[in-house]
Design a protein around this motif. Structure first.
Motif, mmCIF file in Angstrom:
data_model
loop_
_atom_site.group_PDB
_atom_site.id
_atom_site.type_symbol
_atom_site.label_atom_id
_atom_site.label_comp_id
_atom_site.label_asym_id
_atom_site.label_seq_id
_atom_site.Cartn_x
_atom_site.Cartn_y
_atom_site.Cartn_z
ATOM 1 N N GLN A 260 0.712 -1.197 0.016
ATOM 2 C CA GLN A 260 0.335 0.217 -0.367
ATOM 3 C C GLN A 260 0.639 1.738 0.454
ATOM 4 O O GLN A 260 1.991 0.929 0.281
ATOM 5 N N ALA A 261 0.148 2.421 -0.135
ATOM 6 C CA ALA A 261 0.176 3.768 0.321
ATOM 7 C C ALA A 261 0.467 4.887 0.584
ATOM 8 O O ALA A 261 -1.099 4.204 1.012
ATOM 9 N N GLY A 262 0.608 5.637 1.702
ATOM 10 C CA GLY A 262 -0.169 6.885 2.271
ATOM 11 C C GLY A 262 0.895 7.922 2.116
ATOM 12 O O GLY A 262 2.098 7.837 2.199
ATOM 13 N N TRP A 263 -0.219 9.094 2.847
ATOM 14 C CA TRP A 263 1.213 10.440 2.336
ATOM 15 C C TRP A 263 0.998 10.555 4.714
ATOM 16 O O TRP A 263 0.257 10.031 4.785
ATOM 17 N N PHE A 264 2.387 10.444 5.332
ATOM 18 C CA PHE A 264 2.429 11.100 6.156
ATOM 19 C C PHE A 264 2.995 12.470 7.108
ATOM 20 O O PHE A 264 3.882 12.245 5.771
ATOM 21 N N SER A 265 2.513 12.894 7.964
ATOM 22 C CA SER A 265 3.792 14.286 8.367
ATOM 23 C C SER A 265 5.280 13.921 8.832
ATOM 24 O O SER A 265 5.217 12.463 9.388
ATOM 25 N N GLU A 266 5.614 14.916 9.087
ATOM 26 C CA GLU A 266 6.880 14.394 9.822
ATOM 27 C C GLU A 266 6.648 13.918 10.617
ATOM 28 O O GLU A 266 7.680 12.787 11.242
ATOM 29 N N ASP A 267 6.049 14.536 11.726
ATOM 30 C CA ASP A 267 5.530 13.821 13.584
ATOM 31 C C ASP A 267 4.683 12.559 13.614
ATOM 32 O O ASP A 267 4.217 11.781 14.981
ATOM 33 N N ASP A 268 4.800 11.980 12.538
ATOM 34 C CA ASP A 268 4.169 10.642 12.706
ATOM 35 C C ASP A 268 3.962 9.892 11.585
ATOM 36 O O ASP A 268 3.256 9.337 10.402
ATOM 37 N N LEU A 269 5.423 9.335 11.302
ATOM 38 C CA LEU A 269 6.109 8.380 10.449
ATOM 39 C C LEU A 269 5.324 7.131 10.967
ATOM 40 O O LEU A 269 5.957 6.738 12.057
ATOM 41 N N PRO A 270 5.157 6.499 10.192
ATOM 42 C CA PRO A 270 5.058 4.620 9.954
ATOM 43 C C PRO A 270 6.238 4.071 10.404
ATOM 44 O O PRO A 270 7.937 4.165 9.966
ATOM 45 N N PRO A 271 6.546 2.400 10.930
ATOM 46 C CA PRO A 271 7.925 1.773 11.329
ATOM 47 C C PRO A 271 8.586 1.812 9.714
ATOM 48 O O PRO A 271 7.778 1.454 8.342
ATOM 49 N N ILE A 272 10.386 2.845 9.561
ATOM 50 C CA ILE A 272 10.530 2.754 8.476
ATOM 51 C C ILE A 272 11.551 1.465 8.380
ATOM 52 O O ILE A 272 12.524 1.315 9.069
ATOM 53 N N PHE A 273 11.645 1.375 7.078
ATOM 54 C CA PHE A 273 12.378 0.370 6.488
ATOM 55 C C PHE A 273 14.461 1.232 6.536
ATOM 56 O O PHE A 273 14.479 1.689 5.703
ATOM 57 N N GLU A 274 14.954 0.953 7.580
ATOM 58 C CA GLU A 274 16.138 1.359 8.026
ATOM 59 C C GLU A 274 17.037 1.667 6.760
ATOM 60 O O GLU A 274 17.353 2.272 6.915
#
Length: 207
Positions: A168-182
């Motif tokens: 899926q795809a989505g739009w996120f604010s800087e202070d509400d990021l999902p778990p990132i593939f670091e």
């Protein structure tokens, strides 16, 4: 994953490069055996240091041919109303749309293509945010260097379409990021993209 700055890792990567280049140009069967052994030693050093299974390291570390050069990957930082576009990888974590640069694509064209394939969004490239050395930021078990090019993009339209790479795809604010593939793009790098988006006089970063 391993990081640069560890002498053993740096030596292993240099030995691997020497072995690979030697195999590409040597015509002597005895030299070929020696260069093969150099690659094996490099893989053994990396396995010992990283704790990763030797067979896996060999699969990643000893399968390239020809003169060793870095590979190019691109990432699209697409913003809409102050939010950034992220895609969810099949393993569950989120990342910027992007990937390896195909041999028939320029980096810019590849960024547009990858974004469309992974997110369904068509984009216009506005600026290069950064040219970063992947190993410095993420570590790697790859024997070659990787150069990541991050582009600031404007969305032109489209919507998510089912594909084999992302869920899926989505739009996120800087202070509400999902778990990132670091391992692909770090949270710190995504925050740099927000800085570039907000800055009218952004200067391209590079390693």
């Amino acid at each position: 994953m391993v990081k640069k700055g560890d002498k053993l890792i740096d030596w292993a990567m240099e030995i691997q490069a020497i072995g690979q280049t030697g195999l590409a140009y040597s015509k002597d069967v005895f030299d070929t055996e020696r260069y093969e052994r150099l690659r094996e030693i490099a893989a053994e050093m990396l396995a010992e240091k990283s704790g990763v299974d030797l067979d896996r390291v060999k699969g990643l570390f000893c399968n390239e041919i020809g003169y060793q050069t870095p590979k190019i990957a691109t990432r699209a930082a697409v913003f809409r109303e102050g939010k950034i576009l992220l895609v969810q990888e099949n393993e569950g974590h989120w990342s910027l749309p992007g990937g390896w640069c195909d041999v028939d694509q320029s980096p810019a064209d590849n960024c547009v293509k990858e974004c469309k394939e992974e997110s369904g969004i068509e984009v216009k490239l506005d600026q290069v945010i950064a040219v970063w050395d992947h190993f410095k930021h993420h570590g790697s078990l790859h024997p070659y260097g990787i150069t990541d090019i991050y582009y600031l993009c404007t969305p032109l339209g489209g919507q998510f379409e089912e594909n084999i790479e992302t869920k899926q795809a989505g739009w996120f604010s800087e202070d509400d990021l999902p778990p990132i593939f670091e391992r692909k793009n770090s949270t710190a790098q995504i925050k740099e993209c927000f800085k570039a988006y907000r800055s009218p006089d952004w200067q391209t970063e590079f390693d």
